[in-house]
Design a protein around this motif. Structure first.
Motif, mmCIF file in Angstrom:
data_model
loop_
_atom_site.group_PDB
_atom_site.id
_atom_site.type_symbol
_atom_site.label_atom_id
_atom_site.label_comp_id
_atom_site.label_asym_id
_atom_site.label_seq_id
_atom_site.Cartn_x
_atom_site.Cartn_y
_atom_site.Cartn_z
ATOM 1 N N ASP A 3 0.827 -1.211 0.000
ATOM 2 C CA ASP A 3 0.000 0.000 0.000
ATOM 3 C C ASP A 3 0.862 1.263 0.000
ATOM 4 O OD1 ASP A 3 -2.324 -1.490 -0.025
ATOM 5 O OD2 ASP A 3 -2.590 -1.412 2.155
ATOM 6 N N LEU A 4 1.932 1.251 0.772
ATOM 7 C CA LEU A 4 2.833 2.406 0.798
ATOM 8 C C LEU A 4 3.518 2.606 -0.553
ATOM 9 C CD1 LEU A 4 4.475 1.984 4.301
ATOM 10 C CD2 LEU A 4 2.770 3.681 3.609
ATOM 11 N N PHE A 5 3.912 1.505 -1.180
ATOM 12 C CA PHE A 5 4.531 1.582 -2.494
ATOM 13 C C PHE A 5 3.569 2.188 -3.507
ATOM 14 C CE2 PHE A 5 5.229 -0.301 -6.695
ATOM 15 C CZ PHE A 5 6.498 0.178 -6.957
ATOM 16 N N ARG A 6 2.339 1.733 -3.493
ATOM 17 C CA ARG A 6 1.331 2.272 -4.419
ATOM 18 C C ARG A 6 1.058 3.740 -4.146
ATOM 19 N NH1 ARG A 6 -2.240 -3.106 -4.230
ATOM 20 N NH2 ARG A 6 -1.116 -4.234 -5.855
ATOM 21 N N MET A 7 1.030 4.114 -2.872
ATOM 22 C CA MET A 7 0.806 5.508 -2.519
ATOM 23 C C MET A 7 1.967 6.366 -3.038
ATOM 24 S SD MET A 7 -0.145 7.225 1.164
ATOM 25 C CE MET A 7 1.446 6.934 1.926
ATOM 26 N N LEU A 8 3.187 5.884 -2.890
ATOM 27 C CA LEU A 8 4.359 6.603 -3.393
ATOM 28 C C LEU A 8 4.284 6.774 -4.908
ATOM 29 C CD1 LEU A 8 7.221 7.797 -3.193
ATOM 30 C CD2 LEU A 8 8.060 5.435 -3.383
ATOM 31 N N THR A 9 4.010 5.695 -5.625
ATOM 32 C CA THR A 9 3.956 5.793 -7.085
ATOM 33 C C THR A 9 2.799 6.672 -7.542
ATOM 34 O OG1 THR A 9 2.761 3.683 -7.218
ATOM 35 C CG2 THR A 9 5.148 3.617 -7.514
ATOM 36 N N ASN A 10 1.681 6.596 -6.863
ATOM 37 C CA ASN A 10 0.551 7.476 -7.211
ATOM 38 C C ASN A 10 0.902 8.943 -6.987
ATOM 39 O OD1 ASN A 10 -1.084 5.351 -7.972
ATOM 40 N ND2 ASN A 10 -2.094 5.197 -5.984
ATOM 41 N N THR A 11 1.583 9.220 -5.884
ATOM 42 C CA THR A 11 1.997 10.592 -5.586
ATOM 43 C C THR A 11 2.960 11.106 -6.651
ATOM 44 O OG1 THR A 11 1.713 10.208 -3.217
ATOM 45 C CG2 THR A 11 3.094 12.078 -3.863
ATOM 46 N N LEU A 12 3.909 10.263 -7.044
ATOM 47 C CA LEU A 12 4.846 10.657 -8.097
ATOM 48 C C LEU A 12 4.119 10.923 -9.413
ATOM 49 C CD1 LEU A 12 7.794 8.220 -7.387
ATOM 50 C CD2 LEU A 12 7.824 10.707 -7.162
ATOM 51 N N GLU A 13 3.147 10.085 -9.736
ATOM 52 C CA GLU A 13 2.390 10.277 -10.970
ATOM 53 C C GLU A 13 1.590 11.577 -10.933
ATOM 54 O OE1 GLU A 13 0.170 6.666 -11.532
ATOM 55 O OE2 GLU A 13 1.977 5.542 -12.064
ATOM 56 N N VAL A 14 1.026 11.905 -9.782
ATOM 57 C CA VAL A 14 0.279 13.158 -9.643
ATOM 58 C C VAL A 14 1.220 14.350 -9.843
ATOM 59 C CG1 VAL A 14 -0.942 14.643 -7.995
ATOM 60 C CG2 VAL A 14 -1.571 12.236 -8.211
ATOM 61 N N HIS A 15 2.380 14.299 -9.203
ATOM 62 C CA HIS A 15 3.351 15.392 -9.364
ATOM 63 C C HIS A 15 3.823 15.494 -10.809
ATOM 64 C CE1 HIS A 15 3.873 16.905 -5.302
ATOM 65 N NE2 HIS A 15 3.859 15.652 -4.863
ATOM 66 N N ALA A 16 4.004 14.357 -11.462
ATOM 67 C CA ALA A 16 4.432 14.372 -12.868
ATOM 68 C C ALA A 16 3.365 15.010 -13.741
ATOM 69 C CB ALA A 16 4.734 12.956 -13.339
ATOM 70 N N THR A 17 2.106 14.828 -13.387
ATOM 71 C CA THR A 17 1.008 15.404 -14.146
ATOM 72 C C THR A 17 0.894 16.909 -13.890
ATOM 73 O OG1 THR A 17 -0.204 13.321 -14.033
ATOM 74 C CG2 THR A 17 -1.483 15.281 -14.579
ATOM 75 N N ILE A 18 1.030 17.289 -12.630
ATOM 76 C CA ILE A 18 0.861 18.695 -12.252
ATOM 77 C C ILE A 18 2.047 19.540 -12.706
ATOM 78 C CG2 ILE A 18 0.718 20.283 -10.292
ATOM 79 C CD1 ILE A 18 -0.828 18.063 -8.805
ATOM 80 N N LYS A 19 3.242 19.041 -12.433
ATOM 81 C CA LYS A 19 4.456 19.799 -12.746
ATOM 82 C C LYS A 19 5.088 19.226 -14.004
ATOM 83 C CE LYS A 19 5.360 20.537 -7.875
ATOM 84 N NZ LYS A 19 6.275 20.319 -6.762
ATOM 85 N N ASP A 21 8.045 18.502 -14.935
ATOM 86 C CA ASP A 21 9.428 18.280 -14.516
ATOM 87 C C ASP A 21 9.819 16.847 -14.861
ATOM 88 O OD1 ASP A 21 11.894 18.122 -13.300
ATOM 89 O OD2 ASP A 21 11.240 19.113 -11.455
ATOM 90 N N GLU A 22 10.858 16.713 -15.631
ATOM 91 C CA GLU A 22 11.306 15.407 -16.111
ATOM 92 C C GLU A 22 11.753 14.483 -14.978
ATOM 93 O OE1 GLU A 22 12.131 12.353 -18.785
ATOM 94 O OE2 GLU A 22 10.989 14.198 -19.064
ATOM 95 N N ILE A 23 12.118 15.038 -13.838
ATOM 96 C CA ILE A 23 12.612 14.209 -12.736
ATOM 97 C C ILE A 23 11.552 13.214 -12.272
ATOM 98 C CG2 ILE A 23 11.982 15.791 -10.863
ATOM 99 C CD1 ILE A 23 15.189 13.680 -11.026
ATOM 100 N N PHE A 24 10.289 13.607 -12.291
ATOM 101 C CA PHE A 24 9.228 12.694 -11.878
ATOM 102 C C PHE A 24 9.073 11.554 -12.872
ATOM 103 C CE2 PHE A 24 7.946 16.726 -9.786
ATOM 104 C CZ PHE A 24 8.045 16.291 -8.473
ATOM 105 N N GLU A 25 9.128 11.887 -14.149
ATOM 106 C CA GLU A 25 9.024 10.847 -15.185
ATOM 107 C C GLU A 25 10.204 9.878 -15.097
ATOM 108 O OE1 GLU A 25 6.491 10.267 -17.188
ATOM 109 O OE2 GLU A 25 5.396 11.999 -16.445
ATOM 110 N N LYS A 26 11.402 10.415 -14.899
ATOM 111 C CA LYS A 26 12.590 9.561 -14.777
ATOM 112 C C LYS A 26 12.488 8.661 -13.554
ATOM 113 C CE LYS A 26 15.954 12.562 -17.041
ATOM 114 N NZ LYS A 26 17.178 13.358 -16.854
ATOM 115 N N THR A 27 12.006 9.218 -12.453
ATOM 116 C CA THR A 27 11.866 8.437 -11.226
ATOM 117 C C THR A 27 10.849 7.320 -11.412
ATOM 118 O OG1 THR A 27 12.416 10.392 -9.917
ATOM 119 C CG2 THR A 27 11.357 8.571 -8.758
ATOM 120 N N ILE A 28 9.731 7.620 -12.028
ATOM 121 C CA ILE A 28 8.700 6.610 -12.282
ATOM 122 C C ILE A 28 9.252 5.512 -13.182
ATOM 123 C CG2 ILE A 28 6.475 6.192 -13.410
ATOM 124 C CD1 ILE A 28 5.686 9.059 -12.417
ATOM 125 N N ARG A 29 9.969 5.902 -14.250
ATOM 126 C CA ARG A 29 10.580 4.905 -15.144
ATOM 127 C C ARG A 29 11.567 4.014 -14.394
ATOM 128 N NH1 ARG A 29 10.536 8.832 -19.098
ATOM 129 N NH2 ARG A 29 12.618 9.521 -18.560
#
Length: 66
Positions: A3-19, A21-29
């Motif tokens: 659940d924590l892992f999913r919450m982290l990835t969801n948060t990163l995806e939200v930030h990647a959508t809002i901002k 910033d390539e760093i979020f996309e790279k982190t998700i990849r």
């Protein structure tokens, strides 16, 4: 932990959508690549353990080496 892992990835995806910033996309990849590799190692370990009855530390050693 899942659940924590999913919450982290969801948060990163939200930030990647809002901002824009390539760093979020790279982190998700990177997380997805590591997740795929981990799953491969688990499958290899399960197969090997069934065939050779390997020690539990083998997966940790493989992860550390990669």
């Amino acid at each position: 932990m899942t659940d924590l892992f999913r919450m982290l990835t969801n948060t990163l995806e939200v930030h990647a959508t809002i901002k824009d910033d390539e760093i979020f996309e790279k982190t998700i990849r990177s997380i997805n690549e590591l997740n795929d590799r981990y799953n491969e190692l688990v499958m290899i370990r399960q197969t090997s353990a069934e065939e050779n009855e390997q020690a539990p530390d083998d997966l940790a050693t493989e992860i550390t080496n990669n």
